[in-house]
Design a protein around this motif. Structure first.
Motif, PDB file in Angstrom:
ATOM      1  N   VAL A 168      -4.123   0.858 -24.237  1.00  0.00           N
ATOM      2  CA  VAL A 168      -4.072   0.418 -22.837  1.00  0.00           C
ATOM      3  C   VAL A 168      -3.307   1.439 -22.000  1.00  0.00           C
ATOM      4  N   ILE A 169      -2.200   1.941 -22.550  1.00  0.00           N
ATOM      5  CA  ILE A 169      -1.390   2.931 -21.828  1.00  0.00           C
ATOM      6  C   ILE A 169      -2.083   4.288 -21.800  1.00  0.00           C
ATOM      7  N   LEU A 170      -2.618   4.720 -22.927  1.00  0.00           N
ATOM      8  CA  LEU A 170      -3.222   6.054 -22.992  1.00  0.00           C
ATOM      9  C   LEU A 170      -4.486   6.166 -22.149  1.00  0.00           C
ATOM     10  N   ALA A 171      -5.181   5.060 -21.925  1.00  0.00           N
ATOM     11  CA  ALA A 171      -6.409   5.092 -21.124  1.00  0.00           C
ATOM     12  C   ALA A 171      -6.152   4.887 -19.640  1.00  0.00           C
ATOM     13  N   LEU A 172      -4.907   4.664 -19.250  1.00  0.00           N
ATOM     14  CA  LEU A 172      -4.592   4.405 -17.840  1.00  0.00           C
ATOM     15  C   LEU A 172      -5.056   5.500 -16.885  1.00  0.00           C
ATOM     16  N   PRO A 173      -4.928   6.787 -17.215  1.00  0.00           N
ATOM     17  CA  PRO A 173      -5.382   7.801 -16.250  1.00  0.00           C
ATOM     18  C   PRO A 173      -6.843   7.643 -15.840  1.00  0.00           C
TER      19      PRO A 173
ATOM     20  N   PRO B 234       0.807  -1.231   0.000  1.00  0.00           N
ATOM     21  CA  PRO B 234       0.000   0.000   0.000  1.00  0.00           C
ATOM     22  C   PRO B 234       0.838   1.278   0.000  1.00  0.00           C
ATOM     23  N   LYS B 235       2.115   1.174   0.375  1.00  0.00           N
ATOM     24  CA  LYS B 235       2.952   2.370   0.425  1.00  0.00           C
ATOM     25  C   LYS B 235       3.277   2.918  -0.963  1.00  0.00           C
ATOM     26  N   ILE B 236       3.242   2.059  -1.986  1.00  0.00           N
ATOM     27  CA  ILE B 236       3.564   2.534  -3.334  1.00  0.00           C
ATOM     28  C   ILE B 236       2.313   2.926  -4.114  1.00  0.00           C
ATOM     29  N   ARG B 237       1.203   3.025  -3.425  1.00  0.00           N
ATOM     30  CA  ARG B 237      -0.043   3.380  -4.111  1.00  0.00           C
ATOM     31  C   ARG B 237       0.030   4.769  -4.717  1.00  0.00           C
ATOM     32  N   ARG B 238       0.636   5.702  -4.014  1.00  0.00           N
ATOM     33  CA  ARG B 238       0.784   7.054  -4.558  1.00  0.00           C
ATOM     34  C   ARG B 238       1.691   7.048  -5.788  1.00  0.00           C
ATOM     35  N   VAL B 239       2.715   6.209  -5.767  1.00  0.00           N
ATOM     36  CA  VAL B 239       3.616   6.110  -6.920  1.00  0.00           C
ATOM     37  C   VAL B 239       2.861   5.570  -8.135  1.00  0.00           C
ATOM     38  N   MET B 240       2.018   4.562  -7.916  1.00  0.00           N
ATOM     39  CA  MET B 240       1.239   4.003  -9.009  1.00  0.00           C
ATOM     40  C   MET B 240       0.261   5.030  -9.575  1.00  0.00           C
ATOM     41  N   GLU B 241      -0.331   5.842  -8.716  1.00  0.00           N
ATOM     42  CA  GLU B 241      -1.230   6.885  -9.196  1.00  0.00           C
ATOM     43  C   GLU B 241      -0.476   7.899 -10.051  1.00  0.00           C
ATOM     44  N   ALA B 242       0.734   8.266  -9.611  1.00  0.00           N
ATOM     45  CA  ALA B 242       1.527   9.213 -10.402  1.00  0.00           C
ATOM     46  C   ALA B 242       1.920   8.619 -11.749  1.00  0.00           C
ATOM     47  N   LEU B 243       2.292   7.341 -11.768  1.00  0.00           N
ATOM     48  CA  LEU B 243       2.662   6.700 -13.028  1.00  0.00           C
ATOM     49  C   LEU B 243       1.466   6.602 -13.977  1.00  0.00           C
ATOM     50  N   SER B 244       0.283   6.361 -13.422  1.00  0.00           N
ATOM     51  CA  SER B 244      -0.898   6.239 -14.280  1.00  0.00           C
ATOM     52  C   SER B 244      -1.285   7.569 -14.920  1.00  0.00           C
ATOM     53  N   LEU B 245      -0.824   8.681 -14.350  1.00  0.00           N
ATOM     54  CA  LEU B 245      -1.156   9.995 -14.899  1.00  0.00           C
ATOM     55  C   LEU B 245      -0.168  10.470 -15.959  1.00  0.00           C
ATOM     56  N   LEU B 246       0.902   9.730 -16.169  1.00  0.00           N
ATOM     57  CA  LEU B 246       1.909  10.146 -17.152  1.00  0.00           C
ATOM     58  C   LEU B 246       1.346  10.304 -18.570  1.00  0.00           C
ATOM     59  N   PRO B 247       0.438   9.439 -19.036  1.00  0.00           N
ATOM     60  CA  PRO B 247      -0.108   9.669 -20.383  1.00  0.00           C
ATOM     61  C   PRO B 247      -0.827  10.991 -20.560  1.00  0.00           C
ATOM     62  N   LEU B 248      -1.270  11.615 -19.463  1.00  0.00           N
ATOM     63  CA  LEU B 248      -1.871  12.945 -19.569  1.00  0.00           C
ATOM     64  C   LEU B 248      -0.806  14.028 -19.701  1.00  0.00           C
ATOM     65  N   VAL B 249       0.367  13.771 -19.137  1.00  0.00           N
ATOM     66  CA  VAL B 249       1.455  14.747 -19.184  1.00  0.00           C
ATOM     67  C   VAL B 249       2.188  14.683 -20.518  1.00  0.00           C
ATOM     68  N   ILE B 250       2.416  13.461 -21.000  1.00  0.00           N
ATOM     69  CA  ILE B 250       3.128  13.266 -22.265  1.00  0.00           C
ATOM     70  C   ILE B 250       2.105  13.242 -23.401  1.00  0.00           C
ATOM     71  N   PRO B 251       2.244  14.091 -24.408  1.00  0.00           N
ATOM     72  CA  PRO B 251       1.275  14.091 -25.514  1.00  0.00           C
ATOM     73  C   PRO B 251       1.253  12.755 -26.244  1.00  0.00           C
ATOM     74  N   SER B 252       0.067  12.393 -26.728  1.00  0.00           N
ATOM     75  CA  SER B 252      -0.073  11.120 -27.430  1.00  0.00           C
ATOM     76  C   SER B 252       0.762  11.064 -28.701  1.00  0.00           C
ATOM     77  N   VAL B 253       0.996  12.233 -29.326  1.00  0.00           N
ATOM     78  CA  VAL B 253       1.836  12.253 -30.529  1.00  0.00           C
ATOM     79  C   VAL B 253       3.266  11.858 -30.187  1.00  0.00           C
ATOM     80  N   VAL B 254       3.762  12.352 -29.053  1.00  0.00           N
ATOM     81  CA  VAL B 254       5.125  12.008 -28.626  1.00  0.00           C
ATOM     82  C   VAL B 254       5.218  10.519 -28.307  1.00  0.00           C
ATOM     83  N   ILE B 255       4.202   9.987 -27.623  1.00  0.00           N
ATOM     84  CA  ILE B 255       4.196   8.553 -27.300  1.00  0.00           C
ATOM     85  C   ILE B 255       4.180   7.715 -28.571  1.00  0.00           C
TER      86      ILE B 255
END
Length: 294
Positions: free
Chosen positions: A153-158, A105-126
């Protein structure tokens, strides 16, 4: 003591009731405004698709689309990509989310941050990164819609991860798993027979979000040269306005109807299980009363 007992109860006043009434009115107003915000464009689009630039009602835009073979081919292609994305998302997220809440449960915040990366990185760049990095993969992946499903699968993660994470967070995973293990059940049986029925709403949300994302995604499919439902819609919209609006409404129907059916089926099954559980509890209580009477 008597004076205390006989004292009248303090008056609560009408302030609390007025606040509740104002809150209900405000909620109704907000929901009505939001509903109009979504319904007015849909109704206007439907009217334009039936009338176009003329005054009479015509179904020519819909007949042209439904008789076009490319319309059905793009629809089936997006549906296949959506089903593949949904299956891959569920196979990846359900065990991962349960494991994170149960064991780490301690890495739950890390997983949430990783799941939000597709919103930060544009889909064109990915997409360009995937083409550059994985261009040497077999043609069965890079040359087929499989690569689209993997990217979706990656882009819908957020959206999908946070939906399932909220559903898992509402359960006491540790207690359920330990109770199942104490009864001799394996982890696979606990996941299938104990956790999944309780995660039904979260799983349904993941299915809805992932499938809707696949039907409406344009940039990645266009860059990878796949003519999906959304790409074909943009191509039609460049030359045929009425057909494009009709296409959009048909896309809404093809999205809403299956998802509504899934929602109704899940809600009926949930109601039957609740009713069955209530009948079982009543039967057990009756048997206990009979035993006590004897």
């Amino acid at each position: 003591m008597a004076s205390v007992i006989g004292a009248p109860a303090p008056s609560t006043g009408g302030g609390g009731g007025n606040v509740l009434k104002v809150g209900k009115v405000f909620r109704s107003v907000v929901l009505g405004v939001v509903g109009l915000f979504f319904l007015v464009p849909i109704v206007s689009s439907a009217r334009f698709s039936f009338t176009g630039t003329t005054r009479g009602i015509s179904f020519s835009a819909y007949s042209k689309l439904l008789s076009d073979p490319q319309f059905w081919s793009t629809l089936f292609l997006s549906a296949k990509i959506g089903l593949g994305t949904v299956l891959l998302t569920l196979l990846l997220l359900i065990p991962t989310t349960v494991w994170v809440h149960w064991k780490a449960p301690k890495i739950r915040r890390v997983m949430e941050a990783l799941s939000l990366l597709p919103l930060v990185i544009p889909s064109v760049v990915i997409t360009l990164g995937v083409i550059t990095s994985f261009g040497s993969l077999p043609n069965i992946i890079m040359g087929t819609p499989v690569i689209l499903a993997l990217e979706y699968v990656i882009l819908a993660l957020p959206y999908t991860y946070r939906t399932l994470d909220s559903a898992v967070q509402a359960l006491d995973i540790k207690t359920l798993v330990e109770a199942g293990q104490s009864l001799g059940a394996s982890l696979r049986k606990i996941l299938w027979w104990v956790l999944l029925p309780n995660l039904r709403s979260g799983v349904l949300g993941v299915v809805v979000l992932a499938f809707a994302f696949c039907l409406g995604e344009f940039a990645v499919a266009s860059l990878l040269s796949f003519t999906t439902f959304a790409v074909y819609l943009v191509q039609i919209g460049q030359t045929q306005a009425s057909e494009a609006i009709a296409f959009s409404l048909i896309a809404l129907l093809f999205t809403w109807i299956p998802l509504s059916v899934v929602t109704v089926v899940f809600s009926r099954r949930s109601g039957r299980r609740k009713k069955g559980g209530a009948l079982l509890a009543a039967a057990q209580l009756t048997s206990e009363v009979v035993d006590l009477a004897e």
